[in-house]
Design a protein around this motif. Structure first.
Motif, PDB file in Angstrom:
ATOM      1  N   ARG A  29       0.857  -1.185   0.000  1.00 41.24           N
ATOM      2  CA  ARG A  29       0.000   0.000   0.000  1.00 41.24           C
ATOM      3  C   ARG A  29       0.892   1.234   0.000  1.00 41.24           C
ATOM      4  NH1 ARG A  29      -5.810  -1.061   1.519  1.00 41.24           N
ATOM      5  NH2 ARG A  29      -5.839  -3.299   1.390  1.00 41.24           N
ATOM      6  N   LYS A  96      -3.775   3.841   2.090  1.00 40.54           N
ATOM      7  CA  LYS A  96      -4.405   4.438   0.918  1.00 40.54           C
ATOM      8  C   LYS A  96      -5.127   3.311   0.193  1.00 40.54           C
ATOM      9  CE  LYS A  96      -3.392   7.700  -2.729  1.00 40.54           C
ATOM     10  NZ  LYS A  96      -2.355   8.538  -3.333  1.00 40.54           N
ATOM     11  N   THR A  97      -6.455   3.408   0.119  1.00 40.41           N
ATOM     12  CA  THR A  97      -7.231   2.313  -0.473  1.00 40.41           C
ATOM     13  C   THR A  97      -7.509   2.516  -1.954  1.00 40.41           C
ATOM     14  OG1 THR A  97      -9.293   3.347   0.263  1.00 40.41           O
ATOM     15  CG2 THR A  97      -8.309   1.679   1.714  1.00 40.41           C
ATOM     16  N   ASP A  98      -7.467   3.746  -2.414  1.00 40.41           N
ATOM     17  CA  ASP A  98      -7.515   4.038  -3.845  1.00 40.41           C
ATOM     18  C   ASP A  98      -6.901   5.409  -4.068  1.00 40.41           C
ATOM     19  OD1 ASP A  98      -9.514   6.055  -3.569  1.00 40.41           O
ATOM     20  OD2 ASP A  98     -11.122   4.630  -3.882  1.00 40.41           O
ATOM     21  N   LYS A  99      -7.070   5.952  -5.256  1.00 42.33           N
ATOM     22  CA  LYS A  99      -6.397   7.197  -5.621  1.00 42.33           C
ATOM     23  C   LYS A  99      -6.646   8.343  -4.644  1.00 42.33           C
ATOM     24  CE  LYS A  99      -5.962  10.428  -9.455  1.00 42.33           C
ATOM     25  NZ  LYS A  99      -6.405  10.791 -10.788  1.00 42.33           N
ATOM     26  N   ASN A 100      -7.879   8.451  -4.128  1.00 44.13           N
ATOM     27  CA  ASN A 100      -8.238   9.592  -3.279  1.00 44.13           C
ATOM     28  C   ASN A 100      -8.780   9.215  -1.912  1.00 44.13           C
ATOM     29  OD1 ASN A 100      -7.679  11.505  -5.359  1.00 44.13           O
ATOM     30  ND2 ASN A 100      -9.631  11.035  -6.292  1.00 44.13           N
ATOM     31  N   THR A 101      -8.693   7.949  -1.498  1.00 45.87           N
ATOM     32  CA  THR A 101      -9.337   7.523  -0.264  1.00 45.87           C
ATOM     33  C   THR A 101      -8.344   6.850   0.682  1.00 45.87           C
ATOM     34  OG1 THR A 101     -11.353   7.134  -1.539  1.00 45.87           O
ATOM     35  CG2 THR A 101     -11.294   6.233   0.685  1.00 45.87           C
ATOM     36  N   ASP A 137     -13.260   6.174   6.731  1.00 49.39           N
ATOM     37  CA  ASP A 137     -12.753   6.405   5.375  1.00 49.39           C
ATOM     38  C   ASP A 137     -12.732   7.910   5.160  1.00 49.39           C
ATOM     39  OD1 ASP A 137     -12.444   3.812   4.085  1.00 49.39           O
ATOM     40  OD2 ASP A 137     -14.604   3.619   4.292  1.00 49.39           O
TER      41      ASP A 137
END
Length: 163
Positions: A29, A96-101, A137
Motif C-alpha cells: 500500500r 491508501k485504499t484508492d487514488k483519493n481515499t 474512510d
C-alpha cells in the motif's frame, strides 16, 4: 543424501517463486502523504422535534506515513442552549485504499477539559462521518493549490485550505 539435497532445492525454489508472486499480486500500500488543512463547517441536524447546530472548525492532519488526527472546535446549539465543543480524534494504521481515499483506525476520541458539549451531541455529528467508533474512510481530492475536498462514506463534502 541426494534426496535431502533435492528436497532443499525444491523448497528453496518454492520459497523464491512464492515471494516473487506475493510482490507481483499483492503490491504494498502507498504511504500516506502528509496533509494539514482546516475548514469551517456549519451543520444543522433535525433530531426529533429539536435542531442540533454545529458551527465548528474542522482540522484534518495526516503525518508519520500512517497516522492522523481530526480536530473539532466551535459551538454547538441544542434545545436553544449553546455549548463549546473541542474534540480530537486520533487515527492510526492508515492505508491508501484508492487514488483519493484513506482508511484509518480510530484509536481514541478525547475531549478538551474546556469542552462542555455532551458526548451524545458530538456522537450525532461523528456518525455523519463514520458508521462506528472503530474506523473511518477519508476522501481527499486536491482541487487546486492548497485546496482539498474532504469527504467520507457517510458525510457531505467540504473544502478545506492547507496550512
Amino acid at each position: 543424501m541426494i534426496v535431502i539435497k533435492k528436497s532443499k532445492f525444491y523448497l528453496a525454489t518454492f520459497v523464491i517463486i512464492a515471494s516473487v508472486a506475493a510482490f507481483l499480486f499483492f503490491p504494498a500500500r502507498e504511504a500516506i502523504e502528509p496533509l494539514k488543512c482546516k475548514a469551517f463547517a456549519r451543520v444543522k441536524m433535525d433530531i426529533g422535534q429539536d435542531q442540533l447546530i454545529f458551527s465548528v472548525i474542522e482540522s484534518v492532519q495526516f503525518y508519520d506515513k500512517n497516522k492522523g488526527i481530526i480536530q473539532y472546535e466551535g459551538d454547538v446549539t441544542s434545545a436553544g442552549k449553546s455549548t463549546y465543543l473541542a474534540r480530537t480524534v486520533y487515527l492510526s494504521h492508515g492505508v491508501k485504499t484508492d487514488k483519493n481515499t484513506y482508511l484509518f483506525t480510530v484509536d481514541k476520541v478525547t475531549a478538551s477539559p474546556l469542552s462542555n458539549t455532551p458526548d451524545s451531541d458530538f456522537n450525532q455529528m461523528w456518525l455523519e462521518n463514520s458508521g462506528d467508533n472503530a474506523s473511518i474512510d477519508i476522501g481527499v481530492k486536491k482541487i487546486r493549490d492548497q485546496a482539498y475536498v474532504i469527504s467520507s462514506t457517510y458525510s457531505p463534502q467540504f473544502v478545506c485550505a492547507a496550512y
